[in-house]
Design a protein around this motif. Structure first.
Motif, PDB file in Angstrom:
ATOM      1  N   GLU A  36     -18.559   4.564  28.196  1.00 61.32           N
ATOM      2  CA  GLU A  36     -19.637   3.685  28.669  1.00 61.32           C
ATOM      3  C   GLU A  36     -20.694   4.502  29.420  1.00 61.32           C
ATOM      4  OE1 GLU A  36     -18.345   0.406  31.083  1.00 61.32           O
ATOM      5  OE2 GLU A  36     -20.376  -0.399  31.234  1.00 61.32           O
ATOM      6  N   GLY A  39     -22.672   6.417  26.956  1.00 67.51           N
ATOM      7  CA  GLY A  39     -23.612   5.508  26.291  1.00 67.51           C
ATOM      8  C   GLY A  39     -24.848   5.265  27.152  1.00 67.51           C
ATOM      9  N   LYS A  40     -24.620   5.110  28.457  1.00 69.65           N
ATOM     10  CA  LYS A  40     -25.755   4.887  29.375  1.00 69.65           C
ATOM     11  C   LYS A  40     -26.666   6.107  29.402  1.00 69.65           C
ATOM     12  CE  LYS A  40     -23.473   1.666  32.477  1.00 69.65           C
ATOM     13  NZ  LYS A  40     -22.686   1.558  33.717  1.00 69.65           N
ATOM     14  N   PHE A  42     -27.078   8.329  26.957  1.00 70.96           N
ATOM     15  CA  PHE A  42     -27.847   8.375  25.703  1.00 70.96           C
ATOM     16  C   PHE A  42     -28.980   7.342  25.739  1.00 70.96           C
ATOM     17  CE2 PHE A  42     -23.890  10.257  23.634  1.00 70.96           C
ATOM     18  CZ  PHE A  42     -24.448  11.523  23.486  1.00 70.96           C
ATOM     19  N   ARG A  43     -28.676   6.208  26.309  1.00 65.39           N
ATOM     20  CA  ARG A  43     -29.707   5.159  26.415  1.00 65.39           C
ATOM     21  C   ARG A  43     -30.879   5.667  27.274  1.00 65.39           C
ATOM     22  NH1 ARG A  43     -31.952   0.084  24.869  1.00 65.39           N
ATOM     23  NH2 ARG A  43     -33.660   0.195  26.297  1.00 65.39           N
ATOM     24  N   ILE A  54     -27.189   2.734  15.169  1.00 66.41           N
ATOM     25  CA  ILE A  54     -26.492   3.977  15.478  1.00 66.41           C
ATOM     26  C   ILE A  54     -25.703   4.344  14.227  1.00 66.41           C
ATOM     27  CG2 ILE A  54     -24.692   5.025  16.900  1.00 66.41           C
ATOM     28  CD1 ILE A  54     -26.537   4.110  18.958  1.00 66.41           C
ATOM     29  N   MET A  64     -16.910   6.161  20.499  1.00 71.15           N
ATOM     30  CA  MET A  64     -18.046   6.537  21.353  1.00 71.15           C
ATOM     31  C   MET A  64     -19.335   5.858  20.895  1.00 71.15           C
ATOM     32  SD  MET A  64     -18.819  10.527  21.672  1.00 71.15           S
ATOM     33  CE  MET A  64     -20.514  10.592  21.217  1.00 71.15           C
ATOM     34  N   ALA A  65     -19.519   5.830  19.587  1.00 66.61           N
ATOM     35  CA  ALA A  65     -20.730   5.221  19.029  1.00 66.61           C
ATOM     36  C   ALA A  65     -20.803   3.735  19.379  1.00 66.61           C
ATOM     37  CB  ALA A  65     -20.771   5.409  17.517  1.00 66.61           C
ATOM     38  N   CYS A  68     -21.940   3.262  22.891  1.00 64.89           N
ATOM     39  CA  CYS A  68     -23.339   3.655  22.931  1.00 64.89           C
ATOM     40  C   CYS A  68     -24.208   2.511  22.392  1.00 64.89           C
ATOM     41  CB  CYS A  68     -23.462   4.914  22.078  1.00 64.89           C
ATOM     42  SG  CYS A  68     -25.003   5.703  22.217  1.00 64.89           S
ATOM     43  N   GLN A  71     -25.179  -0.236  24.682  1.00 62.24           N
ATOM     44  CA  GLN A  71     -26.320   0.041  25.565  1.00 62.24           C
ATOM     45  C   GLN A  71     -27.648  -0.203  24.858  1.00 62.24           C
ATOM     46  OE1 GLN A  71     -25.989   0.670  28.781  1.00 62.24           O
ATOM     47  NE2 GLN A  71     -23.757   0.627  28.575  1.00 62.24           N
ATOM     48  N   ILE A 123     -24.910   9.678  16.279  1.00 64.69           N
ATOM     49  CA  ILE A 123     -23.985   9.966  17.384  1.00 64.69           C
ATOM     50  C   ILE A 123     -22.761  10.659  16.798  1.00 64.69           C
ATOM     51  CG2 ILE A 123     -22.362   8.888  19.020  1.00 64.69           C
ATOM     52  CD1 ILE A 123     -25.124   8.649  20.151  1.00 64.69           C
ATOM     53  N   GLY A 151     -27.407  12.266  19.275  1.00 64.50           N
ATOM     54  CA  GLY A 151     -26.730  12.360  20.573  1.00 64.50           C
ATOM     55  C   GLY A 151     -25.319  12.871  20.336  1.00 64.50           C
TER      56      GLY A 151
END
Ligand code: 5GP
Length: 192
Positions: A36, A39-40, A42-43, A54, A64-65, A68, A71, A123, A151
């Motif tokens: 999480e 993800g933040k 990358f955002r 994504i 992970m994706a 992400c 977000q 990602i 990312g």
């Protein structure tokens, strides 16, 4: 990203000069709270890019994706790996050499899930020689969608993938960049 670097240092296992195992929090057991935070990040990095999709590759990038995508409030699409050449229908395909398995795969995605109007963020968990990213970039190009960048959780910056992909003009943001690693002496991150 310090949180990720600390975790790699604490729980990563350096199997050889070029293979890092992070099964404890990323590749098998998954730390969703860490995902999480990633993800933040990358955002934050791609905040202005109006990402609508994504794209990742099975299997280890998917968890992970998803965090992400939460977000960005957009769906995740994953490219499938296939060893057969009998792909048919409305599909985009590309060939990549797998770093961990040392053999060639076709990767494929249904044309229904990558549209020309999409703005795609790639990602993936690792960047090594850049084959996985090169294949994903090829799928995006075939679809006519706009690629906003990639990312990556862990870039092994001593391998050529990052430089090669950036040299083609694609924006690559890696949360942890490893300058060198050694089973005896450990990991050095870029900038240390
Ligand atoms: P590349 O295509 O950039 O050579 O390699 C990226 C892919 O290979 C990633 O999707 C990842 O699954 C795998 N990979 C590359 N290096 C490593 C590594 O050191 N450890 C692990 N666990 N996977 C890796």
């Amino acid at each position: 990203m310090k949180l990720l670097e600390d975790r790699i240092r604490k729980e990563g296992k350096i199997l050889s000069a070029d293979i890092l195992k992070v099964d404890r929090f990323l590749n098998q057991q998954m730390d969703v709270a860490l995902f999480e935070e990633m993800g933040k990040e990358f955002r934050r990095l791609f905040a202005d890019e109006k990402v609508t999709k994504i794209l990742t590759i099975e299997a280890s990038g998917i968890g992970m994706a998803c965090l992400c995508a939460q977000q960005f409030s957009c769906p995740v699409v994953f490219a499938k790996k296939a060893q057969t050449k009998n792909v048919s229908g409305d599909i985009y395909t590309s060939k990549i050499m797998s770093f961990t398995h040392g053999r060639e795969y076709d990767i494929l995605v249904s044309a229904a899930y990558l549209r020309p109007e999409d703005r795609v963020l790639l990602i993936d968990d690792f960047l090594a020689n850049g084959e996985a990213l090169r294949g994903l970039i090829d799928l995006v190009r075939q679809s006519g969608a706009t690629l906003v960048g990639a990312g990556i959780a862990i870039e092994k910056a001593f391998q050529p993938g990052g430089d090669t992909i950036r040299a083609t003009g694609v924006r690559v943001e890696s949360l942890a960049r490893i300058a060198s690693m050694d089973p005896e002496t450990g990991i050095v991150f870029v900038g240390e």
